[in-house]
Design an enzyme around this catalytic site. Structure first.
Site, PDB file in Angstrom:
ATOM      1  N   GLU A  43      42.878  45.373  37.523  1.00 11.30           N
ATOM      2  CA  GLU A  43      43.520  44.798  38.716  1.00 11.30           C
ATOM      3  C   GLU A  43      42.969  45.369  40.017  1.00 11.30           C
ATOM      4  O   GLU A  43      43.698  45.611  40.975  1.00 11.30           O
ATOM      5  CB  GLU A  43      45.046  44.962  38.617  1.00 11.30           C
ATOM      6  CG  GLU A  43      45.614  44.210  37.418  1.00 11.30           C
ATOM      7  CD  GLU A  43      47.118  44.394  37.213  1.00 11.30           C
ATOM      8  OE1 GLU A  43      47.730  45.204  37.952  1.00 11.30           O
ATOM      9  OE2 GLU A  43      47.672  43.744  36.318  1.00 11.30           O
ATOM     10  N   GLU A  67      46.042  38.007  28.977  1.00 12.11           N
ATOM     11  CA  GLU A  67      47.448  38.457  28.938  1.00 12.11           C
ATOM     12  C   GLU A  67      48.400  37.281  29.144  1.00 12.11           C
ATOM     13  O   GLU A  67      49.325  37.345  29.961  1.00 12.11           O
ATOM     14  CB  GLU A  67      47.699  39.524  30.014  1.00 12.11           C
ATOM     15  CG  GLU A  67      46.795  40.740  29.949  1.00 12.11           C
ATOM     16  CD  GLU A  67      47.088  41.776  31.022  1.00 12.11           C
ATOM     17  OE1 GLU A  67      48.194  41.724  31.617  1.00 12.11           O
ATOM     18  OE2 GLU A  67      46.232  42.647  31.269  1.00 12.11           O
TER      19      GLU A  67
END
Length: 555
Positions: free
Chosen positions: A330, A432
């Protein structure tokens, strides 16, 4: 994709439908989806996709009669159709008043509006390609499709080669099926003969797919250890796994110097025992909230030593065990390590990881890339720009990780973003996937099916992972089952797709040519043949390829 190519692809599709016969025969009219995309800035815009589709006018200033607001540049669209009609939108954008600017396309309609239907990081003096889309459920009389700079500055926007192409749900799904049948499957002919090469017409043949090539899996956590029913449930469905938290730094070194891999080792033993592919998640997480507390208070020199120890320890421990590593998780949204160690910290992480495990595929991994285009930190062009920066710095950047934490999916936007990322030629994974728990379970299931079908039908997506590790108190956002392993609606969708995306057991007779042909999903197969009192068993692999796979068996 030009008109000649479109015609050729349309003919391919029609021939495929005719050859396959029922149940693949369905009416098909209208254009095929055009996956063309660009990530480079060009001196001149390309021609519009679909010849412009239903856009016939040049962009202009449009006045909203409800409130007097003026949108420019914009298109005034009349009588768009609803009922789930899917619109693919694209245009070329150039700016004149700044070095670069993030340009967002939006749609304002009477009953439905989209704050963002696509973005592009436009540059001065050259043309950049914006691609996106939207779905309309209610048919508006008038709609305004407009462009704006996300930071509000006037940058002298110019629009060219705009295109808006509608697709019915059936047309959209037809293209899904076409791409699945041509990219995830392959034709097979099994020849059966005696020792003299004579075909054995009438021999009974049974073919079973025993494993799948396409990695489709889920996150697991330590709750799977010692839980045999959960383990059996997982193994029956999935061929890939990712550890939800157990490899993260805060799990393996909660206190400085206290490194433990006991739980991760046990989980790895489980996936090994069942020949399940595993992703490594993650080496570092740029969000300080998920950085070990003791790490946050280190000096720069202490932190540098700590991160080097972390990489060396983790990568030497698990060298060649995981097919992927999410290196700096991220990093489009957070920058803890670069703030502490300087702008080259991420570059160093990737280089060190590659040296430590050169066979592992190293991934960027982030959220809100395909989920939406309203997040200015993670637009598709922001992702591409950051990836190219790392590549130019000498990083072996091998994979594109798209988390896929959706609230309400926008299928044409998702597909358009993957189209743009696919131009980079790198493997793309949905890493995810889940649907927000703010929605009821039935709606979660509907949206999950949309996302998974978009992913599986896109030829550049190499694998899909669900973020559905089961805990006593539920899952991160979405569970497939309850705690008794009874399917929830999302689990029903997964089971349905797993069955749909696997070649069913084939029982047939060898024909007058001494063979039997079928289309099968890529993977490993077991075949048995019986002729009189003679039997033979064999196996074969069905890998991606344009040509028919021929398998010969002698009795």
């Amino acid at each position: 994709m030009g008109n000649t190519t479109l015609t050729f692809v349309r003919l391919q599709l029609l021939m495929f439908i005719l050859l396959m016969g029922s149940p693949f025969v369905f009416s098909f009219d209208g254009p095929l989806y055009d996956s063309t995309a660009y990530t480079e800035c060009k001196r001149q815009p390309e021609k519009p996709l679909y010849g412009g589709g239903i856009i016939v006018d040049e962009p202009s200033a449009v006045v909203d009669t409800d409130n007097g607001d003026v949108y420019s540049p914009a298109f005034l669209l009349q009588n768009l159709t609803g009922n789930g009609t899917i619109y693919s939108f694209s245009s070329w954008v150039k700016i004149g008043g700044a070095g670069s600017a993030l340009i967002q396309a939006s749609l304002k309609a009477e009953d439905e509006s989209y704050n963002c239907i696509g973005t592009v990081l436009a540059k001065r003096g050259c043309w950049s390609f914006l691609k996106g889309g939207f779905v309309l459920n209610s048919p508006p009389n008038l709609s305004i499709l407009f462009f704006q700079n996300t930071d509000g500055r006037d940058v002298g926007l110019a629009i060219a080669s705009a295109s808006l192409q509608p697709f019915s749900v059936q047309q959209w799904n037809t293209y899904h099926q076409y791409m699945i049948n041509t990219k995830r499957k392959r034709a097979v002919t099994v020849h059966v003969s005696n020792g003299q090469g004579k075909g054995l017409q009438g021999a009974a043949i049974t073919v079973e797919q025993v494993s799948k090539d396409f990695p489709f899996g889920s996150a697991i956590s330590k709750t799977i250890l010692g839980n045999l029913p959960y383990q059996n449930w997982f193994v029956e469905r999935f061929n890939a796994a990712v550890f939800e938290n157990e490899l993260k730094w805060y799990a393996t070194e909660p206190n400085q110097g206290n490194v433990t891999y006991t739980i991760a080792d046990q989980m790895l033993q489980f996936v090994r025992a069942h020949q399940i592919t595993a992703r490594g998640h993650n080496i570092f997480w740029e969000d300080p909230k998920y950085t070990p507390p003791w790490v946050r208070y280190l000096t720069a020199d202490q932190l540098k030593s700590a991160v080097n120890s972390r990489i060396q320890s983790l990568m030497s421990k698990y060298k060649e065990e995981f097919i992927h590593w999410d290196v700096s998780n991220e990093m489009l949204h957070f920058d803890f390590y670069e703030k502490q160690l300087g702008p080259n910290a991420t570059l160093d992480f990737f280089q060190t990881a590659h040296k430590s495990d050169p066979l592992a595929t190293l991934f960027m991994n982030d959220f809100n890339v395909v989920e939406t285009c309203t997040d200015v930190n993670s637009t598709v062009d922001t992702y591409v720009s950051r990836l190219r920066e790392l590549q130019q710095g000498g990083v072996s950047m091998d994979g594109i990780g798209l988390e896929g934490h959706f609230i309400i999916p926008n299928p044409p936007l998702m597909r358009a973003i993957i189209d743009k990322l696919a131009t980079l030629g790198l493997p793309i994974w949905l890493t995810e996937v889940d649907i927000s728990n703010t929605l009821d379970k039935e709606t979660q299931a509907i949206y999950l099916e949309q996302v998974l079908r978009e992913g599986f039908s896109h030829p550049s997506v190499n694998g899909m992972m669900l973020w559905t590790a089961l805990h006593p108190n539920g899952c991160y956002e979405m569970c497939l089952t309850d705690n008794n392993l009874k399917n929830l609606p999302a689990g029903d969708v997964v089971d349905k797709l797993l069955k749909e995306w696997q070649t069913g057991k084939i029982e047939a007779q060898i024909d007058e040519h001494g063979s039997h042909s079928f289309f099968g999903f890529l993977g490993e197969y077991r075949v048995s043949v019986k002729y009189g009192n003679r039997t033979a068993n064999s196996t074969f692999s069905l890998c991606e390829g344009e040509e028919t796979r021929h398998v010969s068996i002698q009795l």
